[in-house]
Design a protein around this motif. Structure first.
Motif, PDB file in Angstrom:
ATOM      1  N   LYS A 194      55.850  52.838 -25.132  1.00 52.77           N
ATOM      2  CA  LYS A 194      54.844  52.651 -24.081  1.00 52.77           C
ATOM      3  C   LYS A 194      54.066  51.356 -24.280  1.00 52.77           C
ATOM      4  O   LYS A 194      53.690  50.688 -23.316  1.00 52.77           O
ATOM      5  CB  LYS A 194      53.885  53.849 -24.078  1.00 52.77           C
ATOM      6  CG  LYS A 194      52.938  53.858 -22.892  1.00 52.77           C
ATOM      7  CD  LYS A 194      52.176  55.164 -22.800  1.00 52.77           C
ATOM      8  CE  LYS A 194      51.302  55.190 -21.557  1.00 52.77           C
ATOM      9  NZ  LYS A 194      50.561  56.466 -21.426  1.00 52.77           N
ATOM     10  N   ILE A 195      53.797  51.034 -25.537  1.00 51.86           N
ATOM     11  CA  ILE A 195      53.199  49.733 -25.856  1.00 51.86           C
ATOM     12  C   ILE A 195      54.210  49.003 -26.724  1.00 51.86           C
ATOM     13  O   ILE A 195      54.214  49.136 -27.944  1.00 51.86           O
ATOM     14  CB  ILE A 195      51.853  49.894 -26.590  1.00 51.86           C
ATOM     15  CG1 ILE A 195      50.894  50.714 -25.746  1.00 51.86           C
ATOM     16  CG2 ILE A 195      51.253  48.526 -26.895  1.00 51.86           C
ATOM     17  CD1 ILE A 195      49.571  50.993 -26.421  1.00 51.86           C
ATOM     18  N   LEU A 219      62.694  42.586 -22.984  1.00 53.74           N
ATOM     19  CA  LEU A 219      62.594  43.985 -22.547  1.00 53.74           C
ATOM     20  C   LEU A 219      61.130  44.348 -22.342  1.00 53.74           C
ATOM     21  O   LEU A 219      60.289  44.106 -23.214  1.00 53.74           O
ATOM     22  CB  LEU A 219      63.192  44.911 -23.604  1.00 53.74           C
ATOM     23  CG  LEU A 219      64.714  45.083 -23.640  1.00 53.74           C
ATOM     24  CD1 LEU A 219      65.084  46.040 -24.765  1.00 53.74           C
ATOM     25  CD2 LEU A 219      65.236  45.609 -22.320  1.00 53.74           C
ATOM     26  N   HIS A 220      60.819  44.948 -21.177  1.00 55.81           N
ATOM     27  CA  HIS A 220      59.454  45.407 -20.906  1.00 55.81           C
ATOM     28  C   HIS A 220      59.161  46.668 -21.731  1.00 55.81           C
ATOM     29  O   HIS A 220      60.054  47.220 -22.389  1.00 55.81           O
ATOM     30  CB  HIS A 220      59.296  45.740 -19.418  1.00 55.81           C
ATOM     31  CG  HIS A 220      59.573  44.588 -18.513  1.00 55.81           C
ATOM     32  ND1 HIS A 220      59.636  44.705 -17.142  1.00 55.81           N
ATOM     33  CD2 HIS A 220      59.821  43.274 -18.767  1.00 55.81           C
ATOM     34  CE1 HIS A 220      59.896  43.538 -16.592  1.00 55.81           C
ATOM     35  NE2 HIS A 220      60.025  42.654 -17.556  1.00 55.81           N
ATOM     36  N   SER A 221      57.934  47.145 -21.628  1.00 55.32           N
ATOM     37  CA  SER A 221      57.580  48.407 -22.273  1.00 55.32           C
ATOM     38  C   SER A 221      58.335  49.557 -21.614  1.00 55.32           C
ATOM     39  O   SER A 221      58.712  49.486 -20.439  1.00 55.32           O
ATOM     40  CB  SER A 221      56.074  48.642 -22.178  1.00 55.32           C
ATOM     41  OG  SER A 221      55.668  48.682 -20.820  1.00 55.32           O
ATOM     42  N   GLY A 269      62.353  47.880 -17.426  1.00 55.34           N
ATOM     43  CA  GLY A 269      62.648  46.589 -16.809  1.00 55.34           C
ATOM     44  C   GLY A 269      62.873  45.510 -17.835  1.00 55.34           C
ATOM     45  O   GLY A 269      62.685  45.714 -19.040  1.00 55.34           O
ATOM     46  N   LEU A 270      63.274  44.344 -17.342  1.00 48.92           N
ATOM     47  CA  LEU A 270      63.504  43.214 -18.244  1.00 48.92           C
ATOM     48  C   LEU A 270      63.415  41.900 -17.477  1.00 48.92           C
ATOM     49  O   LEU A 270      63.537  41.863 -16.244  1.00 48.92           O
ATOM     50  CB  LEU A 270      64.851  43.345 -18.961  1.00 48.92           C
ATOM     51  CG  LEU A 270      66.138  43.518 -18.145  1.00 48.92           C
ATOM     52  CD1 LEU A 270      66.637  42.211 -17.569  1.00 48.92           C
ATOM     53  CD2 LEU A 270      67.230  44.125 -19.026  1.00 48.92           C
ATOM     54  N   ASN A 271      63.203  40.833 -18.244  1.00 45.88           N
ATOM     55  CA  ASN A 271      63.250  39.466 -17.732  1.00 45.88           C
ATOM     56  C   ASN A 271      64.433  38.765 -18.392  1.00 45.88           C
ATOM     57  O   ASN A 271      64.727  39.010 -19.565  1.00 45.88           O
ATOM     58  CB  ASN A 271      61.980  38.684 -18.089  1.00 45.88           C
ATOM     59  CG  ASN A 271      60.718  39.324 -17.546  1.00 45.88           C
ATOM     60  OD1 ASN A 271      60.773  40.345 -16.867  1.00 45.88           O
ATOM     61  ND2 ASN A 271      59.583  38.729 -17.859  1.00 45.88           N
TER      62      ASN A 271
END
Length: 391
Positions: free
Chosen positions: A58-59, A74-76, A96-98
């Motif tokens: 989560k964090i 990679l997002h949380s 999600g991801l960038n």
């Protein structure tokens, strides 16, 4: 020797693409590599094989460098399998991801879509907890995303878009404004931008080095080092560039920094062997200079409290020659703890003694040891012999 070192370093670099490794650039909060039975926390700067499933809490977030230079963040609360040697490079199943990709050949699978990415791309899976309508949101900046869906294919450029889950043929929808799900706070956006810029500099520096453009590689990697002094991968590539242009002292400094900051990576990349060769070459140069200045150095006053310990001579079976250096090493270890004593570098003393014996074959070992001690201004010299009674 310098040419040998250069060829060795280039060969180490050349091996890396074949390994299809994933480099962990940075980790924040909870980020793990997971299997069906276990989870292991990601370590900053570690290298992992392709085919790994990555998961963040989560964090938590993780920034990864793929084999061809693509940068993935990679997002949380995200889960993705990354395998850059497979047809589908990234399979995103949660979160999600960038992605930053110059090649345009990175393929991402999400739900029942296949997305070919070039440029800076963001994608987010939105469930019932999202502020927006459920579905898949994405945007691409400075490039394009070619999306294959059950009903066809579409190209997205510089606009946010939305796609439904379990699509049965609906065309992805271009959005007039960016949804909240893709909005980053100014602070996060700035931090992400800085990390992307740093990774991009390192990637371009690596590419320039591989292409033989050492000047460009050096400029880019020096800028990256100034921007993030603790980034170990920059030290590695700086070391290789300096090695290529035969500035071995600087190559040694940066490669030793890499050894210290990332010991496992240094071992995996063959850096330990390169450093050993560089140190041997450096030692040989120092000894050669000392011998060339023998008369001058011999006239200088000794260094107070200094002691040179020589390997002991073996007066018994040659099988016990290995003890010669072992006994000297034990003496050095003990003397190093004596206040006021400075134990001179054993390898330099030994190399100098060997060179003196070669240049003057009439000298016996003891005389050569004394002469070596005088050249390096040792106040005390420890020499000796030993024998092993087999009875």
């Amino acid at each position: 020797m310098k040419k040998l070192l250069t060829l060795f370093a280039v060969s180490v670099l050349g091996i890396l693409p074949a390994s299809h490794a994933v480099q962990v650039i940075s980790v924040a909060g909870k980020a793990e590599q997971v299997t069906t039975t276990s989870a292991k926390p990601l370590e900053h700067r570690e290298t992992l094989p392709s085919g790994i499933i990555f998961q963040t809490g989560k964090i938590g977030s993780a920034q990864l460098l793929l084999n061809k230079g693509e940068i993935v963040t990679l997002h949380s609360e995200s889960t993705a399998r990354i395998d850059d040697k497979a047809r589908v490079n990234i399979k995103l199943t949660q979160g999600g991801l960038n992605v930053l990709s110059d090649s345009g050949s990175l393929q991402i699978e999400v739900d029942n879509y296949l997305i070919n990415v070039g440029g800076y791309f963001v994608i987010k899976l939105c469930d019932e907890t999202c502020p927006d309508k459920q579905g898949i949101y994405g945007k691409v900046i400075g490039g394009e995303a070619v999306i294959e869906y059950p009903g066809g294919r579409v190209v997205m450029q510089d606009k946010p878009f939305w796609m439904p889950f379990n699509n049965s043929g609906q065309r992805p929808t271009m959005l007039a404004k960016q949804p909240d799900s893709l909005t980053e706070t100014a602070q996060l956006a700035a931090a992400e931008k800085a990390k992307v810029q740093l990774a991009d500099k390192i990637r371009k520096g690596m590419a320039a080095f591989k292409a033989g453009d050492n000047r460009t590689a050096l400029n880019l990697l020096q800028e990256a080092k100034k921007q993030a002094p603790s980034e170990s991968l920059t030290s590695y590539y700086l070391g290789l560039v300096y090695l290529e242009i035969e500035q071995n002292d600087l190559a040694l400094k940066h490669l030793q920094d890499f050894q210290k900051d990332a010991p496992q990576q240094a071992k995996d990349r063959g850096v330990n062997q390169i450093v050993t060769l560089l140190l041997t070459n450096q030692l040989q140069d120092e000894v050669s200079r000392a011998l060339a200045l023998e008369n001058q150095l011999s006239q200088q006053p000794v260094e107070p409290g200094s002691v040179a310990v020589q390997p002991f001579a073996n007066n018994s079976d040659p099988r016990h020659n290995v003890l010669a250096k072992g006994i000297a090493a034990m003496i050095i270890a003990d003397l190093s703890h004596v206040p006021g004593l400075k134990v001179l570098e054993r390898q330099k003393v030994q190399q100098l003694t060997n060179e003196i014996k070669l240049s003057d074959s009439g000298l016996v070992a003891q005389d050569a040891a004394v002469k070596a001690g005088r050249i390096i201004r040792a106040e005390n010299i420890v020499i000796g012999n030993f024998g092993v009674d087999n009875e």
